[in-house]
Design a protein around this motif. Structure first.
Motif, PDB file in Angstrom:
ATOM      1  N   LEU A 154       0.829  -1.207   0.000  1.00 24.45           N
ATOM      2  CA  LEU A 154       0.000   0.000   0.000  1.00 24.45           C
ATOM      3  C   LEU A 154       0.863   1.257   0.000  1.00 24.45           C
ATOM      4  O   LEU A 154       0.532   2.252  -0.654  1.00 24.45           O
ATOM      5  N   ILE A 155       1.972   1.232   0.730  1.00 24.19           N
ATOM      6  CA  ILE A 155       2.864   2.390   0.749  1.00 24.19           C
ATOM      7  C   ILE A 155       3.453   2.633  -0.638  1.00 24.19           C
ATOM      8  O   ILE A 155       3.465   3.764  -1.136  1.00 24.19           O
ATOM      9  N   MET A 156       3.933   1.572  -1.283  1.00 26.60           N
ATOM     10  CA  MET A 156       4.542   1.733  -2.600  1.00 26.60           C
ATOM     11  C   MET A 156       3.500   2.113  -3.646  1.00 26.60           C
ATOM     12  O   MET A 156       3.774   2.926  -4.535  1.00 26.60           O
ATOM     13  N   ARG A 157       2.321   1.547  -3.550  1.00 28.38           N
ATOM     14  CA  ARG A 157       1.255   1.917  -4.494  1.00 28.38           C
ATOM     15  C   ARG A 157       0.929   3.402  -4.381  1.00 28.38           C
ATOM     16  O   ARG A 157       0.778   4.102  -5.391  1.00 28.38           O
ATOM     17  N   THR A 158       0.833   3.892  -3.148  1.00 29.11           N
ATOM     18  CA  THR A 158       0.547   5.312  -2.940  1.00 29.11           C
ATOM     19  C   THR A 158       1.668   6.186  -3.495  1.00 29.11           C
ATOM     20  O   THR A 158       1.413   7.252  -4.081  1.00 29.11           O
ATOM     21  N   PHE A 159       2.908   5.751  -3.341  1.00 27.05           N
ATOM     22  CA  PHE A 159       4.027   6.510  -3.884  1.00 27.05           C
ATOM     23  C   PHE A 159       3.956   6.564  -5.403  1.00 27.05           C
ATOM     24  O   PHE A 159       4.156   7.631  -6.003  1.00 27.05           O
ATOM     25  N   PHE A 160       3.685   5.435  -6.045  1.00 29.73           N
ATOM     26  CA  PHE A 160       3.581   5.420  -7.504  1.00 29.73           C
ATOM     27  C   PHE A 160       2.469   6.350  -7.979  1.00 29.73           C
ATOM     28  O   PHE A 160       2.611   7.038  -8.999  1.00 29.73           O
ATOM     29  N   GLN A 161       1.345   6.380  -7.242  1.00 32.54           N
ATOM     30  CA  GLN A 161       0.214   7.195  -7.657  1.00 32.54           C
ATOM     31  C   GLN A 161       0.480   8.691  -7.485  1.00 32.54           C
ATOM     32  O   GLN A 161       0.067   9.500  -8.324  1.00 32.54           O
ATOM     33  N   SER A 162       1.158   9.058  -6.414  1.00 31.33           N
ATOM     34  CA  SER A 162       1.301  10.476  -6.077  1.00 31.33           C
ATOM     35  C   SER A 162       2.602  11.102  -6.554  1.00 31.33           C
ATOM     36  O   SER A 162       2.660  12.322  -6.734  1.00 31.33           O
ATOM     37  N   SER A 163       3.639  10.300  -6.776  1.00 34.34           N
ATOM     38  CA  SER A 163       4.962  10.860  -7.060  1.00 34.34           C
ATOM     39  C   SER A 163       5.449  10.627  -8.486  1.00 34.34           C
ATOM     40  O   SER A 163       6.397  11.284  -8.909  1.00 34.34           O
ATOM     41  N   ILE A 164       4.852   9.699  -9.213  1.00 30.80           N
ATOM     42  CA  ILE A 164       5.256   9.446 -10.598  1.00 30.80           C
ATOM     43  C   ILE A 164       4.238  10.115 -11.516  1.00 30.80           C
ATOM     44  O   ILE A 164       3.083   9.693 -11.574  1.00 30.80           O
ATOM     45  N   PRO A 165       4.612  11.179 -12.203  1.00 34.98           N
ATOM     46  CA  PRO A 165       3.647  11.888 -13.057  1.00 34.98           C
ATOM     47  C   PRO A 165       3.062  10.979 -14.136  1.00 34.98           C
ATOM     48  O   PRO A 165       3.786  10.232 -14.801  1.00 34.98           O
ATOM     49  N   LYS A 166       1.769  11.073 -14.308  1.00 33.00           N
ATOM     50  CA  LYS A 166       1.114  10.289 -15.352  1.00 33.00           C
ATOM     51  C   LYS A 166       1.584  10.726 -16.737  1.00 33.00           C
ATOM     52  O   LYS A 166       1.583   9.919 -17.680  1.00 33.00           O
ATOM     53  N   GLU A 167       1.989  11.991 -16.853  1.00 31.59           N
ATOM     54  CA  GLU A 167       2.436  12.484 -18.159  1.00 31.59           C
ATOM     55  C   GLU A 167       3.669  11.740 -18.652  1.00 31.59           C
ATOM     56  O   GLU A 167       3.805  11.474 -19.857  1.00 31.59           O
ATOM     57  N   LEU A 168       4.561  11.408 -17.735  1.00 36.69           N
ATOM     58  CA  LEU A 168       5.757  10.658 -18.129  1.00 36.69           C
ATOM     59  C   LEU A 168       5.394   9.279 -18.652  1.00 36.69           C
ATOM     60  O   LEU A 168       5.937   8.815 -19.663  1.00 36.69           O
ATOM     61  N   GLN A 169       4.490   8.623 -17.965  1.00 36.29           N
ATOM     62  CA  GLN A 169       4.092   7.286 -18.392  1.00 36.29           C
ATOM     63  C   GLN A 169       3.322   7.338 -19.721  1.00 36.29           C
ATOM     64  O   GLN A 169       3.530   6.488 -20.600  1.00 36.29           O
ATOM     65  N   GLU A 170       2.455   8.317 -19.865  1.00 33.61           N
ATOM     66  CA  GLU A 170       1.701   8.450 -21.120  1.00 33.61           C
ATOM     67  C   GLU A 170       2.640   8.741 -22.283  1.00 33.61           C
ATOM     68  O   GLU A 170       2.459   8.207 -23.390  1.00 33.61           O
TER      69      GLU A 170
END
Length: 293
Positions: A154-170
């Motif tokens: 849950l901690i890592m999932r929250t980090f991925f959601q809040s700290s990794i910009p969706k724009e980079l992945q898109e």
């Protein structure tokens, strides 16, 4: 900005309180350190407070003379390295899909995973399951049952959601990257702080683990270091309850006291040395410079 008098008084009070709390937390560890280098007689008489008294290395000499300590240290290193590696792989494999908004059914999977935090089979069913799987008294019994932590997922999932910009992945998907490539080339390189925290959490957990070993391991050749440390501490407490009028018994009790303090230092030193190398990731800004404009 200049502080008012009341603000300065409050700041001084806060620093004083934090200093006292820090000293209260650090002194027990410092006492164990100086006691391990002091003559056990001075420790038993309560003469050791701030500095070692009558320097002595008898605890370390007796400790390292025991071949089981070296074997336990090696076993613990293997359990920690293999367990932490598996923990990271499993945690990332679970956290990354759950962090993706386009992952169908992620809410259901999250609910199922969280459910295991509140309800479990219990000790006896777990023991019977591990026995049926043939993992009793083996290397894998210290690795597989603790392969993943729901809380860390849950901690890592929250980090991925809040700290990794969706724009980079898109942008990576537009360039033709697959999910695996986005994870390996985009997400993980930007996740240094959370990976360092996970390594520290999992490594400390494996290094300090003794309960599973006490239940599932029967061969002393597979014992981790913490289980030997527990035996030393328990034996020391048992010896404190017997009559020490005999000189040889008194000498044995003194040596056991020195061994106890030396064992605590040797057991915890690797984790204390690991923390400074990972501390910088706790405060490092992960996304500085990742997005321009």
């Amino acid at each position: 900005m200049p502080q008012s008098r009341s603000e300065r008084i409050a700041s001084v009070a806060i620093y004083c309180i934090l200093t006292v709390i820090t000293l209260l937390v650090l002194y027990p560890l410092y006492f164990v350190l100086i006691a391990s280098f002091s003559a056990p007689e001075t420790v038993m008489r309560g003469e050791v407070w701030l500095w070692p008294k009558e320097w002595s290395f008898v605890g370390y000499e007796r400790l390292f003379a025991n071949s089981e300590i070296g074997r336990g240290f090696l076993n613990t290193l293997l359990y920690t390295a293999a367990g932490t590696s598996l923990n990271l792989v499993m945690t990332i494999a679970a956290a990354y899909p759950l962090s993706r908004a386009d992952f169908t059914g992620r809410g259901v999977f999250t609910l199922i995973i969280v459910f295991t935090m509140f309800f479990s089979g219990g000790m006896i069913p777990n023991y019977l399951l591990i026995k049926e799987l043939g993992m009793l008294d083996s290397f894998w019994v210290m690795i597989i049952p603790t392969a993943v932590s729901v809380w860390n997922i849950l901690i890592m999932r929250t980090f991925f959601q809040s700290s990794i910009p969706k724009e980079l992945q898109e942008a990576a998907f537009i360039d033709g990257c697959s999910n695996m490539r986005v994870l390996l080339r985009i997400v993980l390189p930007l996740s240094g702080p959370i990976l360092a925290v996970m390594v520290l959490f999992y490594a400390v957990g494996h290094w300090n683990s003794y309960f599973n070993a006490m239940i599932y391991l029967s061969s002393r050749d597979n014992y981790p270091l913490q289980l030997f440390l527990r035996e030393i501490l328990v034996q020391g407490q048992m010896q404190e309850m017997v009559d020490i009028s005999d000189d040889s018994l008194a000498r044995s009790l003194m040596d056991a006291e020195a061994i106890k303090y030396a064992a605590v230092i040797v057991t915890n030193l690797p984790m204390l040395m690991l923390y400074p190398f990972l501390q910088k990731y706790f405060v490092k800004g992960v996304m500085i410079g990742s997005i321009k404009g």
